[in-house]
Each structure stands twice: as structure tokens, then as C-alpha cells.
Design a protein around this motif. Structure first.
Motif, PDB file in Angstrom:
ATOM      1  N   ALA A   3      -8.752   0.027 -11.997  1.00 31.29           N
ATOM      2  CA  ALA A   3      -8.094   0.708 -10.883  1.00 31.29           C
ATOM      3  C   ALA A   3      -6.600   0.521 -11.033  1.00 31.29           C
ATOM      4  O   ALA A   3      -6.129  -0.431 -11.647  1.00 31.29           O
ATOM      5  CB  ALA A   3      -8.572   0.148  -9.548  1.00 31.29           C
ATOM      6  N   SER A   4      -5.864   1.435 -10.474  1.00 28.89           N
ATOM      7  CA  SER A   4      -4.407   1.346 -10.494  1.00 28.89           C
ATOM      8  C   SER A   4      -3.939   1.065  -9.071  1.00 28.89           C
ATOM      9  O   SER A   4      -4.311   1.781  -8.138  1.00 28.89           O
ATOM     10  CB  SER A   4      -3.827   2.663 -10.998  1.00 28.89           C
ATOM     11  OG  SER A   4      -2.425   2.586 -11.022  1.00 28.89           O
ATOM     12  N   VAL A   5      -3.166  -0.004  -8.910  1.00 33.38           N
ATOM     13  CA  VAL A   5      -2.673  -0.398  -7.593  1.00 33.38           C
ATOM     14  C   VAL A   5      -1.166  -0.537  -7.676  1.00 33.38           C
ATOM     15  O   VAL A   5      -0.656  -1.253  -8.538  1.00 33.38           O
ATOM     16  CB  VAL A   5      -3.293  -1.745  -7.141  1.00 33.38           C
ATOM     17  CG1 VAL A   5      -2.712  -2.188  -5.815  1.00 33.38           C
ATOM     18  CG2 VAL A   5      -4.804  -1.635  -7.071  1.00 33.38           C
ATOM     19  N   GLU A   6      -0.461   0.143  -6.805  1.00 31.72           N
ATOM     20  CA  GLU A   6       0.990  -0.002  -6.771  1.00 31.72           C
ATOM     21  C   GLU A   6       1.347  -1.237  -5.955  1.00 31.72           C
ATOM     22  O   GLU A   6       0.674  -1.556  -4.970  1.00 31.72           O
ATOM     23  CB  GLU A   6       1.638   1.244  -6.177  1.00 31.72           C
ATOM     24  CG  GLU A   6       1.485   2.451  -7.077  1.00 31.72           C
ATOM     25  CD  GLU A   6       2.327   3.631  -6.620  1.00 31.72           C
ATOM     26  OE1 GLU A   6       3.137   3.485  -5.688  1.00 31.72           O
ATOM     27  OE2 GLU A   6       2.173   4.702  -7.218  1.00 31.72           O
ATOM     28  N   ALA A   7       2.398  -1.929  -6.398  1.00 32.62           N
ATOM     29  CA  ALA A   7       2.816  -3.154  -5.727  1.00 32.62           C
ATOM     30  C   ALA A   7       4.322  -3.309  -5.845  1.00 32.62           C
ATOM     31  O   ALA A   7       4.961  -2.654  -6.660  1.00 32.62           O
ATOM     32  CB  ALA A   7       2.108  -4.359  -6.344  1.00 32.62           C
ATOM     33  N   VAL A   8       4.863  -4.189  -5.026  1.00 29.82           N
ATOM     34  CA  VAL A   8       6.270  -4.570  -5.137  1.00 29.82           C
ATOM     35  C   VAL A   8       6.315  -6.066  -5.413  1.00 29.82           C
ATOM     36  O   VAL A   8       5.411  -6.811  -5.026  1.00 29.82           O
ATOM     37  CB  VAL A   8       7.082  -4.222  -3.860  1.00 29.82           C
ATOM     38  CG1 VAL A   8       7.210  -2.731  -3.696  1.00 29.82           C
ATOM     39  CG2 VAL A   8       6.473  -4.839  -2.638  1.00 29.82           C
ATOM     40  N   PHE A   9       7.350  -6.495  -6.097  1.00 33.19           N
ATOM     41  CA  PHE A   9       7.534  -7.907  -6.413  1.00 33.19           C
ATOM     42  C   PHE A   9       8.622  -8.437  -5.496  1.00 33.19           C
ATOM     43  O   PHE A   9       9.771  -8.019  -5.572  1.00 33.19           O
ATOM     44  CB  PHE A   9       7.932  -8.058  -7.884  1.00 33.19           C
ATOM     45  CG  PHE A   9       7.964  -9.487  -8.357  1.00 33.19           C
ATOM     46  CD1 PHE A   9       6.785 -10.193  -8.512  1.00 33.19           C
ATOM     47  CD2 PHE A   9       9.163 -10.105  -8.646  1.00 33.19           C
ATOM     48  CE1 PHE A   9       6.802 -11.500  -8.957  1.00 33.19           C
ATOM     49  CE2 PHE A   9       9.189 -11.409  -9.095  1.00 33.19           C
ATOM     50  CZ  PHE A   9       8.007 -12.113  -9.256  1.00 33.19           C
ATOM     51  N   GLU A  10       8.245  -9.326  -4.587  1.00 29.84           N
ATOM     52  CA  GLU A  10       9.179  -9.871  -3.609  1.00 29.84           C
ATOM     53  C   GLU A  10       9.033 -11.386  -3.543  1.00 29.84           C
ATOM     54  O   GLU A  10       7.920 -11.894  -3.441  1.00 29.84           O
ATOM     55  CB  GLU A  10       8.901  -9.299  -2.212  1.00 29.84           C
ATOM     56  CG  GLU A  10       9.078  -7.812  -2.100  1.00 29.84           C
ATOM     57  CD  GLU A  10       8.647  -7.287  -0.738  1.00 29.84           C
ATOM     58  OE1 GLU A  10       9.292  -6.333  -0.280  1.00 29.84           O
ATOM     59  OE2 GLU A  10       7.690  -7.822  -0.141  1.00 29.84           O
ATOM     60  N   LYS A  27      -6.737  -8.511 -14.033  1.00 26.18           N
ATOM     61  CA  LYS A  27      -5.815  -8.425 -15.160  1.00 26.18           C
ATOM     62  C   LYS A  27      -4.697  -7.497 -14.705  1.00 26.18           C
ATOM     63  O   LYS A  27      -4.952  -6.372 -14.272  1.00 26.18           O
ATOM     64  CB  LYS A  27      -6.501  -7.853 -16.392  1.00 26.18           C
ATOM     65  CG  LYS A  27      -5.568  -7.694 -17.564  1.00 26.18           C
ATOM     66  CD  LYS A  27      -6.295  -7.090 -18.750  1.00 26.18           C
ATOM     67  CE  LYS A  27      -5.341  -6.865 -19.892  1.00 26.18           C
ATOM     68  NZ  LYS A  27      -5.996  -6.220 -21.025  1.00 26.18           N
ATOM     69  N   ILE A  28      -3.454  -7.963 -14.796  1.00 23.42           N
ATOM     70  CA  ILE A  28      -2.330  -7.183 -14.288  1.00 23.42           C
ATOM     71  C   ILE A  28      -1.448  -6.740 -15.452  1.00 23.42           C
ATOM     72  O   ILE A  28      -1.008  -7.561 -16.250  1.00 23.42           O
ATOM     73  CB  ILE A  28      -1.503  -8.008 -13.283  1.00 23.42           C
ATOM     74  CG1 ILE A  28      -2.380  -8.384 -12.093  1.00 23.42           C
ATOM     75  CG2 ILE A  28      -0.279  -7.235 -12.840  1.00 23.42           C
ATOM     76  CD1 ILE A  28      -1.723  -9.308 -11.106  1.00 23.42           C
ATOM     77  N   ASN A  29      -1.209  -5.438 -15.540  1.00 20.72           N
ATOM     78  CA  ASN A  29      -0.262  -4.864 -16.495  1.00 20.72           C
ATOM     79  C   ASN A  29       0.937  -4.385 -15.692  1.00 20.72           C
ATOM     80  O   ASN A  29       0.769  -3.661 -14.715  1.00 20.72           O
ATOM     81  CB  ASN A  29      -0.876  -3.687 -17.249  1.00 20.72           C
ATOM     82  CG  ASN A  29      -2.028  -4.119 -18.108  1.00 20.72           C
ATOM     83  OD1 ASN A  29      -1.926  -5.075 -18.852  1.00 20.72           O
ATOM     84  ND2 ASN A  29      -3.147  -3.433 -17.995  1.00 20.72           N
ATOM     85  N   ILE A  30       2.121  -4.765 -16.103  1.00 26.05           N
ATOM     86  CA  ILE A  30       3.328  -4.398 -15.373  1.00 26.05           C
ATOM     87  C   ILE A  30       3.924  -3.136 -15.980  1.00 26.05           C
ATOM     88  O   ILE A  30       4.209  -3.071 -17.173  1.00 26.05           O
ATOM     89  CB  ILE A  30       4.383  -5.529 -15.415  1.00 26.05           C
ATOM     90  CG1 ILE A  30       3.771  -6.852 -14.968  1.00 26.05           C
ATOM     91  CG2 ILE A  30       5.598  -5.157 -14.600  1.00 26.05           C
ATOM     92  CD1 ILE A  30       3.230  -6.849 -13.570  1.00 26.05           C
ATOM     93  N   GLU A  31       4.134  -2.126 -15.151  1.00 27.12           N
ATOM     94  CA  GLU A  31       4.773  -0.877 -15.559  1.00 27.12           C
ATOM     95  C   GLU A  31       5.750  -0.496 -14.461  1.00 27.12           C
ATOM     96  O   GLU A  31       5.345  -0.260 -13.331  1.00 27.12           O
ATOM     97  CB  GLU A  31       3.717   0.214 -15.724  1.00 27.12           C
ATOM     98  CG  GLU A  31       4.277   1.551 -16.104  1.00 27.12           C
ATOM     99  CD  GLU A  31       3.189   2.612 -16.182  1.00 27.12           C
ATOM    100  OE1 GLU A  31       3.464   3.746 -15.758  1.00 27.12           O
ATOM    101  OE2 GLU A  31       2.090   2.310 -16.651  1.00 27.12           O
ATOM    102  N   THR A  32       7.019  -0.478 -14.794  1.00 24.87           N
ATOM    103  CA  THR A  32       7.992  -0.114 -13.773  1.00 24.87           C
ATOM    104  C   THR A  32       8.014   1.391 -13.605  1.00 24.87           C
ATOM    105  O   THR A  32       7.825   2.144 -14.565  1.00 24.87           O
ATOM    106  CB  THR A  32       9.408  -0.606 -14.128  1.00 24.87           C
ATOM    107  OG1 THR A  32       9.781  -0.054 -15.376  1.00 24.87           O
ATOM    108  CG2 THR A  32       9.459  -2.123 -14.211  1.00 24.87           C
ATOM    109  N   LYS A  33       8.219   1.826 -12.391  1.00 29.03           N
ATOM    110  CA  LYS A  33       8.303   3.252 -12.096  1.00 29.03           C
ATOM    111  C   LYS A  33       9.762   3.650 -12.170  1.00 29.03           C
ATOM    112  O   LYS A  33      10.611   2.990 -11.588  1.00 29.03           O
ATOM    113  CB  LYS A  33       7.740   3.534 -10.709  1.00 29.03           C
ATOM    114  CG  LYS A  33       6.249   3.270 -10.611  1.00 29.03           C
ATOM    115  CD  LYS A  33       5.743   3.478  -9.209  1.00 29.03           C
ATOM    116  CE  LYS A  33       5.748   4.935  -8.879  1.00 29.03           C
ATOM    117  NZ  LYS A  33       5.156   5.236  -7.583  1.00 29.03           N
TER     118      LYS A  33
END
Length: 74
Positions: A3-10, A27-33
Motif C-alpha cells: 500500500a502507498s501511504v503519504e506521510a510527513v516527517f515532523e 517496510k518504508i521506502n522514502i520518496e519525496t514529492k
């Protein structure tokens, strides 16, 4: 399952923008928008410092298709 989940890093923590199940390993893959404004800024910066005649020359070269894929140099 994937699944793809959008998140913010705060404050050192990823905060999902939509709920996700708790207690399951992920498992988290980081992709900046990329922001549309960033892309436009980058595109505008291509011509920074060039005069109008220089910009015109570059655009004419880019639009000239007479040698496009001319493999043999004819």
C-alpha cells in the motif's frame, strides 16, 4: 500486501496522513514529492543570466529537427 501511504516527517517521527493498522511490521521506502513550484523554478533558472538573443538561439537549436536522429551524419 502493498500500500502507498503519504506521510510527513515532523520532530523526528513519520506521521501518516491517513490511518494505517497499528502493530504490524512495515517496510518504508522514502520518496519525496516534488512541488510544482520547485519544477517551475528549476525550469526558469535554465535561462538565468542569458540575453534575449542567446535564449532565442538556444530555442531555435532545440526546435531544429533537421538533424534529429541523423545517425549517419548526412
Amino acid at each position: 500486501m502493498s500500500a502507498s501511504v503519504e506521510a510527513v516527517f515532523e520532530q523526528g517521527v513519520f506521521r501518516p496522513l491517513t490511518p494505517i493498522p497499528e502493530g504490524k511490521p512495515l517496510k518504508i521506502n522514502i520518496e519525496t514529492k516534488s512541488d510544482c513550484n520547485d519544477v517551475l523554478k528549476l525550469a526558469r533558472s535554465v535561462y538565468e543570466g542569458l540575453s534575449e538573443p542567446e535564449i532565442d538561439d538556444i530555442e531555435q537549436i532545440a526546435l531544429d529537427r533537421t538533424h534529429f536522429l541523423n545517425v549517419y551524419g548526412d
